[in-house]
Design a protein around this motif. Structure first.
Motif, short mmCIF file in Angstrom:
data_model
loop_
_atom_site.label_atom_id
_atom_site.label_comp_id
_atom_site.label_asym_id
_atom_site.label_seq_id
_atom_site.Cartn_x
_atom_site.Cartn_y
_atom_site.Cartn_z
N LYS A 235 0.85 -1.21 0.00
CA LYS A 235 0.00 0.00 0.00
C LYS A 235 0.88 1.25 0.00
CE LYS A 235 -3.96 -2.08 2.33
NZ LYS A 235 -4.82 -2.07 3.54
N LEU A 236 1.97 1.17 0.76
CA LEU A 236 2.89 2.31 0.82
C LEU A 236 3.58 2.52 -0.53
CD1 LEU A 236 3.95 4.36 2.86
CD2 LEU A 236 5.81 2.79 3.38
N LEU A 237 3.84 1.43 -1.24
CA LEU A 237 4.47 1.52 -2.55
C LEU A 237 3.57 2.24 -3.55
CD1 LEU A 237 6.87 0.75 -4.36
CD2 LEU A 237 5.71 -1.43 -4.82
N GLU A 238 2.26 2.03 -3.42
CA GLU A 238 1.31 2.69 -4.33
C GLU A 238 1.29 4.19 -4.12
OE1 GLU A 238 -2.39 0.85 -3.58
OE2 GLU A 238 -1.85 -1.09 -4.49
N GLN A 239 1.61 4.62 -2.88
CA GLN A 239 1.59 6.04 -2.58
C GLN A 239 2.92 6.74 -2.89
OE1 GLN A 239 0.48 6.34 1.53
NE2 GLN A 239 -1.47 5.23 1.25
N ALA A 240 3.98 5.97 -3.04
CA ALA A 240 5.30 6.56 -3.28
C ALA A 240 5.37 7.15 -4.68
CB ALA A 240 6.38 5.51 -3.08
N THR A 241 6.06 8.29 -4.78
CA THR A 241 6.20 8.98 -6.07
C THR A 241 7.66 9.15 -6.47
OG1 THR A 241 6.11 11.11 -4.93
CG2 THR A 241 4.02 10.23 -5.79
N LYS A 242 8.54 9.14 -5.52
CA LYS A 242 9.95 9.35 -5.81
C LYS A 242 10.63 8.00 -6.03
CE LYS A 242 13.88 12.07 -4.27
NZ LYS A 242 14.45 12.93 -3.19
N MET A 243 11.52 7.93 -7.01
CA MET A 243 12.18 6.67 -7.38
C MET A 243 12.97 6.10 -6.20
SD MET A 243 12.59 4.33 -9.53
CE MET A 243 11.78 5.15 -10.91
N GLU A 244 13.62 6.96 -5.45
CA GLU A 244 14.42 6.51 -4.31
C GLU A 244 13.54 5.79 -3.29
OE1 GLU A 244 17.30 8.38 -0.79
OE2 GLU A 244 16.50 9.65 -2.40
N ASP A 245 12.37 6.34 -3.02
CA ASP A 245 11.45 5.72 -2.07
C ASP A 245 10.89 4.41 -2.62
OD1 ASP A 245 11.87 7.88 -0.44
OD2 ASP A 245 10.14 8.99 -1.23
N ILE A 246 10.59 4.41 -3.93
CA ILE A 246 10.05 3.20 -4.56
C ILE A 246 11.04 2.04 -4.46
CG2 ILE A 246 9.36 2.18 -6.76
CD1 ILE A 246 8.18 4.89 -7.53
N LEU A 247 12.31 2.34 -4.76
CA LEU A 247 13.33 1.29 -4.69
C LEU A 247 13.52 0.78 -3.27
CD1 LEU A 247 16.03 2.77 -7.11
CD2 LEU A 247 14.42 0.90 -7.55
N LEU A 248 13.47 1.68 -2.29
CA LEU A 248 13.63 1.29 -0.90
C LEU A 248 12.48 0.39 -0.45
CD1 LEU A 248 15.17 1.57 1.76
CD2 LEU A 248 13.83 3.64 2.24
N ILE A 249 11.27 0.76 -0.81
CA ILE A 249 10.10 -0.04 -0.42
C ILE A 249 10.13 -1.41 -1.11
CG2 ILE A 249 7.58 -0.15 -0.50
CD1 ILE A 249 7.56 2.91 -0.34
N GLN A 250 10.47 -1.43 -2.40
CA GLN A 250 10.55 -2.70 -3.12
C GLN A 250 11.58 -3.63 -2.49
OE1 GLN A 250 11.31 -1.54 -7.18
NE2 GLN A 250 9.12 -1.50 -7.71
N SER A 251 12.71 -3.06 -2.07
CA SER A 251 13.75 -3.87 -1.40
C SER A 251 13.22 -4.48 -0.11
CB SER A 251 14.98 -3.00 -1.13
OG SER A 251 15.96 -3.73 -0.43
N GLU A 252 12.45 -3.68 0.64
CA GLU A 252 11.88 -4.19 1.89
C GLU A 252 10.85 -5.28 1.61
OE1 GLU A 252 12.59 -3.64 5.01
OE2 GLU A 252 14.22 -2.30 4.51
N ILE A 253 10.08 -5.11 0.55
CA ILE A 253 9.07 -6.13 0.19
C ILE A 253 9.76 -7.44 -0.18
CG2 ILE A 253 7.32 -6.76 -1.50
CD1 ILE A 253 6.46 -3.84 -1.59
N GLU A 254 10.80 -7.36 -1.01
CA GLU A 254 11.52 -8.57 -1.43
C GLU A 254 12.16 -9.28 -0.23
OE1 GLU A 254 14.29 -7.25 -4.33
OE2 GLU A 254 12.77 -6.87 -5.88
N ASN A 255 12.72 -8.51 0.68
CA ASN A 255 13.33 -9.09 1.86
C ASN A 255 12.29 -9.78 2.74
OD1 ASN A 255 15.44 -9.57 3.75
ND2 ASN A 255 14.74 -7.83 4.98
N ALA A 256 11.13 -9.16 2.90
CA ALA A 256 10.06 -9.75 3.70
C ALA A 256 9.53 -11.03 3.05
CB ALA A 256 8.93 -8.73 3.90
N ILE A 257 9.38 -11.00 1.72
CA ILE A 257 8.87 -12.19 1.01
C ILE A 257 9.85 -13.35 1.13
CG2 ILE A 257 8.37 -13.12 -1.28
CD1 ILE A 257 7.17 -10.42 -2.04
#
Length: 342
Positions: A198-220
């Motif tokens: 949900k947080l990834l859908e709200q992110a607009t900056k590339m830096e934030d998107i990459l950080l959130i995606q990294s956290e998602i992959e780590n959690a998965i």
């Protein structure tokens, strides 16, 4: 833009702190989830053990030691199955049989009848003496069977149909706490991944998107490892693991029961000694027959050597005797010549 970035970073920090906080938060709603699970990870109560889970508290408050009703009674062949505990059952059975083919068939039939299966088989053949003093191959098979939890006692009770049970060992391990904690952590990872998405859908900056995606992959990744361990735990709980050593024998092992009288024990021991002594004599005579030609060969060689030695000794004695007689005759002749001269 900076304000949005600060909000996103703050939310990420809160999400990372969520698992630690949730693990210390003891709510009754978690125990209700264990009692009536609705996730995709849990095993059905009918597959693991009879009855419901029956947890009254969350996993952190559960006892780590098994209750008394989950332990085998002393002198009993059965495990008292518990409806409110999760138990892993492991056992070993050693069985002797004179009819290996039939016993093996009955064993497989009993396993299939209980809804189980053979997960491993090790075949080995030993050599024993048959009833007619001939060498025969004796099978030594090791079966690893998986039996449904609620059929374990029934299977153990029927194992006497296979042959003579000479050794039995059954152990239980209570994994209720481990099961509850693993299921709780899986739910936490699901919640964390959902919030990150949900947080990834709200992110607009590339830096934030990459950080959130990294956290998602780590959690998965962590969730998948935990889910694999959880499925293995479900398998161990739902199916008991019994190792069966099926041995083909000529005579069943005789054991003296403690409850028997002193005279009965003496008679049993004496009978067992006579049987072993008989087998010893039979084996000794058969071994003697095997090596008899070799013994005859060596005896003949020894006889010839002794005869040769005696012959040599006789020749030496005769030669020495003739030599002594010759010397004696010469001495007598010399004495006569001296007498004539005088």
């Amino acid at each position: 833009m900076r304000k949005n970035k600060s909000i996103i970073i703050l939310m990420l920090v809160l999400l990372l702190m969520l698992p630690a906080c949730a693990s210390n938060n003891k709510k009754s709603s978690e125990s209700d989830g264990m009692r009536n699970p609705d996730s995709n990870y849990e095993v059905k109560p009918s597959e693991a053990y009879p009855g419901e889970y029956g947890y009254e508290n969350d996993g952190m408050d559960m006892e780590t030691e098994p209750k008394e009703d989950s332990k085998p009674k002393e002198g009993s062949n059965e495990i008292l199955l518990s409806s409110d505990r999760l138990l892993i059952i492991n056992g070993e059975l050693e069985i002797e049989t004179r009819d290996f083919e039939n016993s093996s068939k009955v064993l497989i039939e009993n396993v299939e009848k209980m809804g189980g299966y053979v997960s491993g088989l090790n075949e080995y053949y030993d050599t024993i003496w048959g009833s007619n003093n001939e060498k025969i191959k004796a099978a030594r098979f090791t079966y690893i069977v998986r039996i449904p939890y609620d059929k374990t006692n029934e299977f153990i009770s029927a194992i006497g149909d296979v042959g003579s049970v000479v050794r039995k060992n059954l152990d239980t391990e209570d994994v209720s706490l481990r099961y509850a904690e693993t299921e709780r952590r899986l739910k936490l990872y699901d919640d964390k991944i959902s919030r990150l998405e949900k947080l990834l859908e709200q992110a607009t900056k590339m830096e934030d998107i990459l950080l959130i995606q990294s956290e998602i992959e780590n959690a998965i990744e962590k969730k998948e490892i935990l889910a694999g361990d959880f499925k293995q735990l479900q398998d161990l709980v739902s199916l008991s693991t019994i190792t069966i050593y099926l041995n083909e024998v000529k005579e069943y092992s005789q054991s003296v029961e403690v409850k028997d009288s002193f005279g009965t024990r003496i008679a049993a021991a004496f009978s067992y000694s006579l049987t072993n002594f008989k087998y010893f004599l039979e084996d000794f005579l058969i071994s003697l027959i095997y090596i008899l030609p070799i013994l005859i060969f060596f005896a003949l060689i020894i006889f010839l050597i002794i005869k040769l030695i005696r012959k040599i000794r006789n020749k030496r004695s005769k030669k020495l005797f003739n030599k002594n007689i010759f010397k004696k005759d010469n001495k007598t002749k010399d004495n006569k010549d001296e007498t004539k001269t005088e």
